[in-house]
Write a protein that holds these residues in place. Sequence first.
Motif, PDB file in Angstrom:
ATOM      1  N   ASP A   1       3.475  -2.519   6.290  1.00  0.00           N
ATOM      2  CA  ASP A   1       2.897  -2.140   4.875  1.00  0.00           C
ATOM      3  C   ASP A   1       3.382  -2.267   3.593  1.00  0.00           C
ATOM      4  OD1 ASP A   1      -0.366  -1.670   3.934  1.00  0.00           O
ATOM      5  OD2 ASP A   1       0.487   0.390   3.759  1.00  0.00           O
ATOM      6  N   LEU A   2       4.574  -3.041   3.997  1.00  0.00           N
ATOM      7  CA  LEU A   2       4.719  -3.194   1.888  1.00  0.00           C
ATOM      8  C   LEU A   2       4.061  -3.105   1.622  1.00  0.00           C
ATOM      9  CD1 LEU A   2       7.745  -5.692   4.075  1.00  0.00           C
ATOM     10  CD2 LEU A   2       8.065  -2.843   3.398  1.00  0.00           C
ATOM     11  N   THR A   3       4.435  -3.537  -0.131  1.00  0.00           N
ATOM     12  CA  THR A   3       4.223  -3.214  -1.391  1.00  0.00           C
ATOM     13  C   THR A   3       4.196  -4.631  -1.540  1.00  0.00           C
ATOM     14  OG1 THR A   3       6.033  -2.831  -2.642  1.00  0.00           O
ATOM     15  CG2 THR A   3       4.615  -1.099  -1.875  1.00  0.00           C
ATOM     16  N   LYS A   4       3.663  -5.352  -2.704  1.00  0.00           N
ATOM     17  CA  LYS A   4       4.165  -6.261  -3.584  1.00  0.00           C
ATOM     18  C   LYS A   4       5.455  -7.024  -3.986  1.00  0.00           C
ATOM     19  CE  LYS A   4       0.056  -8.404  -4.876  1.00  0.00           C
ATOM     20  NZ  LYS A   4      -0.428  -8.852  -6.287  1.00  0.00           N
ATOM     21  N   GLU A   5       6.145  -5.530  -3.984  1.00  0.00           N
ATOM     22  CA  GLU A   5       6.915  -5.878  -4.409  1.00  0.00           C
ATOM     23  C   GLU A   5       8.215  -6.099  -3.417  1.00  0.00           C
ATOM     24  OE1 GLU A   5       4.729  -3.377  -5.710  1.00  0.00           O
ATOM     25  OE2 GLU A   5       5.067  -4.516  -7.841  1.00  0.00           O
ATOM     26  N   GLN A   6       8.107  -5.101  -2.308  1.00  0.00           N
ATOM     27  CA  GLN A   6       8.537  -4.972  -1.463  1.00  0.00           C
ATOM     28  C   GLN A   6       8.811  -6.205  -0.240  1.00  0.00           C
ATOM     29  OE1 GLN A   6       6.965  -1.281   0.288  1.00  0.00           O
ATOM     30  NE2 GLN A   6       8.876  -0.697   0.184  1.00  0.00           N
ATOM     31  N   LYS A   7       7.989  -6.884  -0.245  1.00  0.00           N
ATOM     32  CA  LYS A   7       7.709  -8.300   0.418  1.00  0.00           C
ATOM     33  C   LYS A   7       8.497  -9.218  -0.471  1.00  0.00           C
ATOM     34  CE  LYS A   7       2.559  -7.240   2.083  1.00  0.00           C
ATOM     35  NZ  LYS A   7       1.329  -7.864   2.302  1.00  0.00           N
ATOM     36  N   SER A   8       8.481  -9.410  -1.974  1.00  0.00           N
ATOM     37  CA  SER A   8       9.072  -9.967  -2.859  1.00  0.00           C
ATOM     38  C   SER A   8      10.435  -9.522  -2.398  1.00  0.00           C
ATOM     39  CB  SER A   8       8.355  -9.902  -4.665  1.00  0.00           C
ATOM     40  OG  SER A   8       8.998 -10.377  -5.009  1.00  0.00           O
ATOM     41  N   GLU A   9      10.997  -8.597  -2.155  1.00  0.00           N
ATOM     42  CA  GLU A   9      12.673  -8.231  -2.352  1.00  0.00           C
ATOM     43  C   GLU A   9      12.709  -8.413  -0.811  1.00  0.00           C
ATOM     44  OE1 GLU A   9      15.355  -7.093  -3.745  1.00  0.00           O
ATOM     45  OE2 GLU A   9      13.483  -7.864  -5.413  1.00  0.00           O
ATOM     46  N   MET A  10      12.280  -8.416   0.166  1.00  0.00           N
ATOM     47  CA  MET A  10      12.231  -8.895   1.346  1.00  0.00           C
ATOM     48  C   MET A  10      12.377 -10.703   2.030  1.00  0.00           C
ATOM     49  SD  MET A  10      12.264  -6.465   4.048  1.00  0.00           S
ATOM     50  CE  MET A  10      12.030  -4.865   5.291  1.00  0.00           C
ATOM     51  N   ARG A  11      11.790 -11.020   0.520  1.00  0.00           N
ATOM     52  CA  ARG A  11      11.638 -12.352   0.923  1.00  0.00           C
ATOM     53  C   ARG A  11      13.201 -12.752  -0.060  1.00  0.00           C
ATOM     54  NH1 ARG A  11       6.616 -12.674  -1.740  1.00  0.00           N
ATOM     55  NH2 ARG A  11       5.814 -12.661   0.594  1.00  0.00           N
ATOM     56  N   ASN A  12      13.641 -12.297  -0.953  1.00  0.00           N
ATOM     57  CA  ASN A  12      14.507 -13.027  -1.171  1.00  0.00           C
ATOM     58  C   ASN A  12      15.468 -12.424  -0.785  1.00  0.00           C
ATOM     59  OD1 ASN A  12      13.034 -13.743  -3.857  1.00  0.00           O
ATOM     60  ND2 ASN A  12      13.585 -11.273  -4.610  1.00  0.00           N
ATOM     61  N   LEU A  13      15.890 -11.315  -0.162  1.00  0.00           N
ATOM     62  CA  LEU A  13      17.170 -11.048   0.882  1.00  0.00           C
ATOM     63  C   LEU A  13      17.426 -12.143   1.691  1.00  0.00           C
ATOM     64  CD1 LEU A  13      16.925  -7.644   0.556  1.00  0.00           C
ATOM     65  CD2 LEU A  13      18.605  -8.977  -0.114  1.00  0.00           C
ATOM     66  N   MET A  14      15.636 -11.697   2.576  1.00  0.00           N
ATOM     67  CA  MET A  14      15.812 -13.485   3.513  1.00  0.00           C
ATOM     68  C   MET A  14      15.912 -14.778   3.210  1.00  0.00           C
ATOM     69  SD  MET A  14      11.952 -11.933   5.959  1.00  0.00           S
ATOM     70  CE  MET A  14      12.403 -12.964   6.749  1.00  0.00           C
ATOM     71  N   GLY A  15      15.679 -15.020   2.076  1.00  0.00           N
ATOM     72  CA  GLY A  15      16.500 -16.274   1.204  1.00  0.00           C
ATOM     73  C   GLY A  15      17.848 -16.745   1.208  1.00  0.00           C
ATOM     74  N   GLU A  16      18.506 -15.310   0.780  1.00  0.00           N
ATOM     75  CA  GLU A  16      19.713 -15.647   0.591  1.00  0.00           C
ATOM     76  C   GLU A  16      20.478 -15.481   1.995  1.00  0.00           C
ATOM     77  OE1 GLU A  16      22.307 -15.197  -2.301  1.00  0.00           O
ATOM     78  OE2 GLU A  16      20.053 -15.693  -3.110  1.00  0.00           O
ATOM     79  N   GLN A  17      20.280 -15.119   2.646  1.00  0.00           N
ATOM     80  CA  GLN A  17      20.389 -15.084   4.145  1.00  0.00           C
ATOM     81  C   GLN A  17      20.427 -16.422   4.804  1.00  0.00           C
ATOM     82  OE1 GLN A  17      18.660 -12.852   6.688  1.00  0.00           O
ATOM     83  NE2 GLN A  17      20.000 -13.010   8.737  1.00  0.00           N
ATOM     84  N   MET A  18      19.510 -17.107   4.831  1.00  0.00           N
ATOM     85  CA  MET A  18      19.906 -18.425   4.662  1.00  0.00           C
ATOM     86  C   MET A  18      20.561 -19.606   4.321  1.00  0.00           C
ATOM     87  SD  MET A  18      15.732 -19.384   6.218  1.00  0.00           S
ATOM     88  CE  MET A  18      14.802 -18.180   4.653  1.00  0.00           C
TER      89      MET A  18
END
Length: 134
Positions: A40-57
């Motif tokens: 149940d992430l907030t929009k900001e948390q989803k955005s940060e998670m997406r950014n972190l996952m993108g950086e990891q890839m």
Amino acid sequence: MRKTLIAVLFASTLPAIAMAMPDAGQRHHGGKHAPFEQLDLTKEQKSEMRNLMGEQMKSRREITQRYLDKLPESERKAMQDELKSSKENTHKQMRELLKPEQQKKFDELHEKMEAKRAERAEFEQWKAERDQKS
């Protein structure tokens, strides 16, 4: 079955395409059963998670490329051939699971993805050439 097939198709595309999709109502990895959806992430948390996952890839891709660059050309070519063959085999198997009308749509989606890949490769080549000139 259909959602799984679509997920497999999109998973094989460039990660950047998946990350560029809008958030509104999109379920990229199986709806409420996806691990992050259950948080149940907030929009900001989803955005940060997406950014972190993108950086990891991106990091994984760079690390992998560093080691691939050390391989002899013949081994790199053999690996590329094997990966291509595996991809084509999986594509064929997935297509065979579908009904004729689904196969038509599957083929259309595949053609669009291949066109995007070719466009992206052309852009990357142009960018690399531009960077060498600078």
